[in-house]
Design an enzyme around this catalytic site. Sequence first.
Site, mmCIF file in Angstrom:
data_model
loop_
_atom_site.group_PDB
_atom_site.id
_atom_site.type_symbol
_atom_site.label_atom_id
_atom_site.label_comp_id
_atom_site.label_asym_id
_atom_site.label_seq_id
_atom_site.Cartn_x
_atom_site.Cartn_y
_atom_site.Cartn_z
ATOM 1 N N LYS A 113 0.817 -1.217 0.000
ATOM 2 C CA LYS A 113 0.000 0.000 0.000
ATOM 3 C C LYS A 113 0.849 1.264 0.000
ATOM 4 C CE LYS A 113 -4.418 -1.656 1.473
ATOM 5 N NZ LYS A 113 -5.619 -1.484 2.274
ATOM 6 N N LYS A 205 -4.700 -9.300 -6.130
ATOM 7 C CA LYS A 205 -5.993 -9.595 -5.519
ATOM 8 C C LYS A 205 -7.033 -8.543 -5.917
ATOM 9 C CE LYS A 205 -6.549 -7.445 -0.989
ATOM 10 N NZ LYS A 205 -7.914 -6.959 -1.124
ATOM 11 N N LYS A 208 -10.849 -3.047 -3.264
ATOM 12 C CA LYS A 208 -11.673 -1.837 -3.336
ATOM 13 C C LYS A 208 -10.862 -0.682 -3.865
ATOM 14 C CE LYS A 208 -13.896 -2.643 1.026
ATOM 15 N NZ LYS A 208 -12.854 -2.505 2.038
#
Length: 347
Positions: A113, A205, A208
């Site tokens: 991230k 993956k 969102k």
Amino acid sequence: MFKQKVFSGVQPTGNLHLGNYLGAITKFVALQERYDCMYCVVDMHAITVWQDPAELPKATREVTAAFIACGIDPKKHIVFNQSQVSGHAELAWVFNCVARIGWLNRMTQFKEKAGKDRENASVGLYVYPNLMAADILVYRATHVPVGDDQKQHLELSRDIAQKFNNDFAASIKAHGFGEAFFPLPEPLIQGPATRVMSLRDGAKKMSKSEESDQSRINLTDDADAIALKIRRAKTDPDPLPGEEKDLASRPEADNLVGIYAALNDTTKAVVLQEFAGAQFSKFKPALADLLIAKLSPITAEMRRLLQDPVYIDSVLADGSARARVLAAATMTAVKDIVGFIRTEMRS
Ligand code: ATP
Ligand code: MG
């Protein structure tokens, strides 16, 4: 030794998708039969990356609506949003002082991230796993249904619980809590869709926060959007194999077969028995039909619920009030164990 209890959370960070549904929410629903469950909309986790304050309440209500639309009973169990229960943040601070920097440096979610610009990531994103440990342990929960991507964070939660129990062993005993204050929470990660992959890239993956909407099936997508996304999903040119081992080198095919199996509550092997030798031109429409049949009642119910934000907020208020009582009891004990002076509240 510890009462069995389930805790899990979902971030209000954007569009809920098929990965959240199959990897987490369907499991939440099934566990209600056997356990006391707490399902949390983790808005404090969400702000570890920027969230528009005008959008965050909507996203929080959307996750709450999804929980209810999928079949979570907020009367029998507890549905709430994290920021309404201050115990999460309080225990997270104690855990910031228990967890080691070396442990956090190994967390792959932070690396993914934060990306290349690590210096510019929030401190919250870095200590995210400590808050997650606090979410679970402030209720002394024993079982945590999550997708495969959260396995490492669950292991860290166990390490934190263990270190707290060791570091404070004498005080835990002296305060009458026996050999261990926190349970070591167990991850529940099972079935054919614990890691649903992006429809555009079988190595990533479904998320969102992924920019491309084509990469995921959202719980708010209509039938046409679902059909189109599945038709365009990346695949290889070969027909489907008869055996599961032959999916190992074909991530996109493996992903679609896994989704089909999970939606039908069966295994990949059973799906391959039916579709062995079939081209994707046959399998994809069957998968789209199945997705539409399973998701459209949920989508419709979510839409209906979201028209009544007052009701959704009342569910969160009620769940938060019940959660606060439980979290406060843990925090009273934690403060005594750590050695913080506490003034008894008198009425
Ligand atoms: P974000 O990209 O903002 O992290 P997310 O899609 O990863 O969003 P989370 O709210 O972080 O969603 O995760 C909620 C739950 O859904 C967790 O239990 C997580 O493991 C599970 N989950 C998320 N993505 C997938 C996926 N692709 N397959 C299976 N489970 C998933
Ligand atoms: Mg995530």
